[in-house]
Design a protein around this motif. Structure first.
Motif, PDB file in Angstrom:
ATOM      1  N   VAL A   6      39.981  38.182  41.529  1.00 48.38           N
ATOM      2  CA  VAL A   6      38.663  37.791  41.022  1.00 48.38           C
ATOM      3  C   VAL A   6      38.724  37.545  39.516  1.00 48.38           C
ATOM      4  CG1 VAL A   6      36.258  38.483  40.744  1.00 48.38           C
ATOM      5  CG2 VAL A   6      37.482  39.038  42.856  1.00 48.38           C
ATOM      6  N   GLY A   7      38.300  36.370  39.110  1.00 49.39           N
ATOM      7  CA  GLY A   7      38.351  36.005  37.701  1.00 49.39           C
ATOM      8  C   GLY A   7      39.722  35.547  37.232  1.00 49.39           C
ATOM      9  N   LYS A   8      40.668  35.431  38.155  1.00 52.52           N
ATOM     10  CA  LYS A   8      42.022  34.988  37.814  1.00 52.52           C
ATOM     11  C   LYS A   8      42.168  33.487  38.078  1.00 52.52           C
ATOM     12  CE  LYS A   8      42.858  39.301  37.092  1.00 52.52           C
ATOM     13  NZ  LYS A   8      42.799  39.815  35.709  1.00 52.52           N
ATOM     14  N   GLU A   9      42.876  32.814  37.201  1.00 55.52           N
ATOM     15  CA  GLU A   9      43.031  31.373  37.325  1.00 55.52           C
ATOM     16  C   GLU A   9      44.495  30.988  37.123  1.00 55.52           C
ATOM     17  OE1 GLU A   9      40.343  29.334  34.693  1.00 55.52           O
ATOM     18  OE2 GLU A   9      38.853  30.935  34.865  1.00 55.52           O
ATOM     19  N   PRO A  10      45.078  30.265  38.083  1.00 57.54           N
ATOM     20  CA  PRO A  10      46.463  29.815  37.927  1.00 57.54           C
ATOM     21  C   PRO A  10      46.618  28.978  36.666  1.00 57.54           C
ATOM     22  CG  PRO A  10      45.707  29.466  40.176  1.00 57.54           C
ATOM     23  CD  PRO A  10      44.493  29.843  39.374  1.00 57.54           C
ATOM     24  N   GLY A  11      47.755  29.121  36.017  1.00 62.84           N
ATOM     25  CA  GLY A  11      48.047  28.316  34.841  1.00 62.84           C
ATOM     26  C   GLY A  11      47.405  28.813  33.564  1.00 62.84           C
ATOM     27  N   THR A  12      46.762  29.984  33.603  1.00 62.98           N
ATOM     28  CA  THR A  12      46.166  30.564  32.398  1.00 62.98           C
ATOM     29  C   THR A  12      46.914  31.845  32.042  1.00 62.98           C
ATOM     30  OG1 THR A  12      44.554  31.982  33.536  1.00 62.98           O
ATOM     31  CG2 THR A  12      43.935  29.677  33.181  1.00 62.98           C
ATOM     32  N   ASP A  13      46.417  32.548  31.018  1.00 60.22           N
ATOM     33  CA  ASP A  13      47.057  33.809  30.652  1.00 60.22           C
ATOM     34  C   ASP A  13      46.587  34.968  31.531  1.00 60.22           C
ATOM     35  OD1 ASP A  13      44.491  34.016  29.733  1.00 60.22           O
ATOM     36  OD2 ASP A  13      45.017  34.547  27.668  1.00 60.22           O
ATOM     37  N   PHE A  44      41.296  36.353  51.209  1.00 62.43           N
ATOM     38  CA  PHE A  44      41.419  34.955  50.819  1.00 62.43           C
ATOM     39  C   PHE A  44      42.697  34.758  50.023  1.00 62.43           C
ATOM     40  CE2 PHE A  44      40.111  30.876  48.828  1.00 62.43           C
ATOM     41  CZ  PHE A  44      39.831  30.205  50.020  1.00 62.43           C
ATOM     42  N   HIS A  45      43.054  33.478  49.849  1.00 63.21           N
ATOM     43  CA  HIS A  45      44.266  33.098  49.138  1.00 63.21           C
ATOM     44  C   HIS A  45      44.210  33.579  47.684  1.00 63.21           C
ATOM     45  CE1 HIS A  45      45.090  30.309  52.478  1.00 63.21           C
ATOM     46  NE2 HIS A  45      43.845  29.901  52.370  1.00 63.21           N
TER      47      HIS A  45
END
Length: 327
Positions: A6-13, A44-45
């Protein structure tokens, strides 16, 4: 396990943290010889494909059991962009919301048959924003209740219960009064209840998204806090069937759909507003009578470096042990 997503985004820190890594950190934590008993899962993925084959779910169960852990509650993928949609949205949105619960129940059945899951429930919310809900409060509350009832019927067929997590970012759940109105309108207390998180429910006191429902004002004293907390917990405790130990520093924070919600901070944060153990006892009175068999902790939207710090896991584990011993 959802703090890794939750709140995590690929390609970020702050990219997603794999399920395996989250399990490793869970299993590694220990306080005076006591360890975590299990994990709650977000279905979920990239942790779990909600349409995974039976064999893939069994393999995940083996993976969790290999760490000496059980599975407790499951988080159904009810949000737009996952499987579901707003519980007060279009007909398709609401149909997909129920579908998300159906998929969660299927996975729950596999985990129970495997033996890795012996207790717990399935978490939901309204999956729609406060401003959208406010366009027609009565009508949208009615829609949420209708959607939850349909989802509740599905859950009951699988021997499951649904717990609506009280975050102020979700319409129809954004204040303690709105939450009660929605639960009462749903009218399935044996199947659809409330999930209390100490960080989120703190903002119910302050009326952040519903000033008319505020029980406290900034600058309150201890003498004012505890009667207000009793009012809050007395009202919601009868509905409470799941619980998160957490801390809140009084601010709001969010990313994506989790906008302006209670900021989880480390259990030993010097800016923490809550006496975690004492507040927990308010919620957990009579917990066993409501079928509760475990408590959880939530570090959603913690920076990855905090989640990767073993002290984070051990500090909250120590606090959970204190809660357990205080009951």
């Amino acid at each position: 396990m959802w703090p890794g997503l939750v709140g995590k985004e690929p390609g970020t820190d702050h990219p997603p943290i794999s399920l395996e890594r989250m399990l490793e950190m869970t299993a590694a934590a220990s306080v005076n010889g006591r360890k975590y008993d299990g994990v709650d899962l977000f279905l979920f993925h990239p942790h779990t494909d909600p349409d995974a084959s039976d064999d893939a779910i069994k393999a995940m169960a083996d993976q969790i059991a290999a760490h000496g852990l059980k599975v407790g509650s499951l988080v159904a993928p009810v949000w737009p962009g996952t499987v579901g949609g707003s519980a007060f949205g279009s007909a398709d949105d609401r149909k997909n919301f129920v579908l998300a619960v159906e998929k969660a129940c299927r996975i729950a059945d596999i985990l129970k048959a495997h033996g890795v899951r012996e207790y717990g429930l399935i978490r939901i919310d309204s999956s729609g924003g406060v401003h959208d809900w406010a366009e027609d409060p009565a009508g949208n509350t009615k829609k949420i209740a209708e959607t939850w009832r349909e989802a509740g019927k599905v859950a009951a067929q699988h021997g499951e219960r649904l717990a609506a997590e009280g975050e102020i970012c979700w319409g129809g759940m954004h204040s303690w009064k709105a939450m009660i109105d929605t639960l009462e309108a749903t009218g399935m207390p044996e199947t659809v209840g409330f999930q209390a998180d100490l960080a989120h429910t703190y903002l119910y006191l302050m009326g952040y998204n519903a000033p008319e429902a505020a029980l406290l004002k900034e600058g309150y004293t201890d003498e004012e806090f505890w009667p207000a907390y009793k009012t809050l917990t007395d009202a919601l405790r009868p509905w409470t069937i799941d619980f998160h130990v957490a801390q809140n520093d009084g601010s709001v924070h969010g990313t994506g759909s989790h906008d302006k919600t209670g900021r989880h901070c480390r259990a030993d944060d010097p800016n923490g507003k809550l006496d975690i153990v004492k507040c927990s006892t308010f919620w957990l009175q009579g917990a066993a009578d409501r079928g509760m068999k475990h408590i959880c902790w939530d570090g959603c939207m913690f920076p990855n470096e905090i989640l990767e710090d073993a002290r984070t896991w051990e500090t909250i584990l120590g606090k959970m042990i204190e809660v357990d011993e205080a009951l």
